[in-house]
Design a protein around this motif. Structure first.
Motif, short mmCIF file in Angstrom:
data_model
loop_
_atom_site.label_atom_id
_atom_site.label_comp_id
_atom_site.label_asym_id
_atom_site.label_seq_id
_atom_site.Cartn_x
_atom_site.Cartn_y
_atom_site.Cartn_z
N CYS A 123 0.50 -0.76 0.12
CA CYS A 123 0.00 -0.05 0.05
C CYS A 123 0.41 1.68 -0.26
N ASP A 124 0.66 2.10 -0.74
CA ASP A 124 0.96 3.61 -0.56
C ASP A 124 0.12 4.88 -0.36
N GLY A 125 -1.12 4.27 -0.16
CA GLY A 125 -1.68 5.02 0.79
C GLY A 125 -3.58 5.44 -0.31
N SER A 126 -2.98 5.10 -1.85
CA SER A 126 -3.84 5.24 -3.10
C SER A 126 -5.34 4.57 -2.85
N HIS A 127 -5.14 4.17 -1.92
CA HIS A 127 -6.59 3.02 -1.79
C HIS A 127 -7.44 4.65 -0.74
N ALA A 128 -6.99 5.40 -0.53
CA ALA A 128 -7.89 6.78 -0.13
C ALA A 128 -9.30 7.42 -0.88
N LYS A 129 -9.40 6.82 -2.56
CA LYS A 129 -9.83 7.65 -3.03
C LYS A 129 -11.05 6.24 -3.64
N THR A 130 -10.95 4.58 -2.66
CA THR A 130 -12.39 4.23 -2.85
C THR A 130 -12.83 3.18 -2.56
N ASP A 131 -12.76 2.08 -1.67
CA ASP A 131 -13.84 1.20 -0.77
C ASP A 131 -12.57 0.53 0.19
N HIS A 132 -11.60 0.06 -0.57
CA HIS A 132 -10.88 -0.87 0.07
C HIS A 132 -9.98 0.06 0.86
N GLN A 133 -9.04 -0.96 1.68
CA GLN A 133 -8.55 -0.41 3.43
C GLN A 133 -7.03 -1.92 2.67
N PRO A 134 -5.79 -1.51 3.45
CA PRO A 134 -5.51 -2.56 3.10
C PRO A 134 -5.07 -3.73 4.09
N ILE A 135 -4.83 -4.84 3.92
CA ILE A 135 -4.33 -5.65 4.97
C ILE A 135 -3.10 -5.51 5.58
N VAL A 136 -2.85 -5.26 6.55
CA VAL A 136 -1.86 -4.88 7.21
C VAL A 136 -1.08 -6.63 8.01
N PHE A 137 -0.31 -7.01 8.49
CA PHE A 137 0.04 -8.17 8.71
C PHE A 137 1.44 -7.94 9.36
N LYS A 138 2.47 -8.59 10.24
CA LYS A 138 3.66 -8.58 10.69
C LYS A 138 4.15 -10.27 11.04
N SER A 139 5.45 -10.18 10.54
CA SER A 139 5.56 -11.85 9.81
C SER A 139 6.42 -12.42 11.50
N ASP A 140 6.30 -13.39 11.63
CA ASP A 140 6.75 -13.88 12.86
C ASP A 140 8.57 -14.69 12.56
N THR A 141 8.85 -14.16 11.50
CA THR A 141 9.94 -14.56 10.99
C THR A 141 10.27 -14.22 9.81
N SER A 142 11.30 -14.08 9.58
CA SER A 142 12.16 -13.75 8.16
C SER A 142 12.01 -14.84 7.17
N LYS A 143 11.71 -14.42 6.16
CA LYS A 143 11.34 -15.63 5.33
C LYS A 143 10.40 -15.35 3.29
N GLU A 144 11.02 -15.78 2.53
CA GLU A 144 10.41 -15.82 1.71
C GLU A 144 9.52 -16.43 1.64
N VAL A 145 8.09 -15.47 0.65
CA VAL A 145 7.16 -15.23 0.65
C VAL A 145 6.48 -15.08 -0.81
N ALA A 146 5.32 -15.24 -1.18
CA ALA A 146 4.88 -15.04 -2.77
C ALA A 146 3.84 -14.64 -2.47
N LEU A 147 3.50 -12.82 -2.22
CA LEU A 147 2.65 -12.54 -2.38
C LEU A 147 1.15 -11.75 -3.25
N CYS A 148 0.77 -12.24 -3.37
CA CYS A 148 -1.13 -12.41 -4.43
C CYS A 148 -0.84 -11.07 -5.20
N GLY A 149 -1.28 -11.02 -6.53
CA GLY A 149 -0.43 -9.93 -7.57
C GLY A 149 -1.97 -9.70 -8.51
N CYS A 150 -2.42 -11.07 -8.41
CA CYS A 150 -4.10 -10.96 -8.83
C CYS A 150 -4.52 -9.88 -8.68
#
Length: 71
Positions: free
Chosen positions: A31-58
């Protein structure tokens, strides 16, 4: 700026992340704050470990932000 492939990246332990749901952010997949003009909010999360992940792009995944964690 959605894409069909996930965003594969390293996330760090105890760091907060805000995954963009609105698809307007220039800094996908985060998120960069662009959602301010939409009805969406970012999903905030914290990782309990350092790791490689694949975050949804679609933005259509039922699991939303985390698609796959690589060990």
């Amino acid at each position: 700026m959605s894409k069909k492939e996930p965003h594969v990246l390293d996330i760090k332990k105890d760091k907060n992340y805000a995954w963009c749901q609105c698809n307007e952010s220039e800094g996908q997949p985060f998120c960069d704050g662009s959602h301010a003009k939409t009805d969406h909010q970012p999903i905030v999360f914290k990782s309990d470990t350092s790791k490689e992940v694949a975050l949804c792009g679609c933005k259509q995944s039922k699991m939303h932000h985390i698609v796959m964690v690589r060990i």
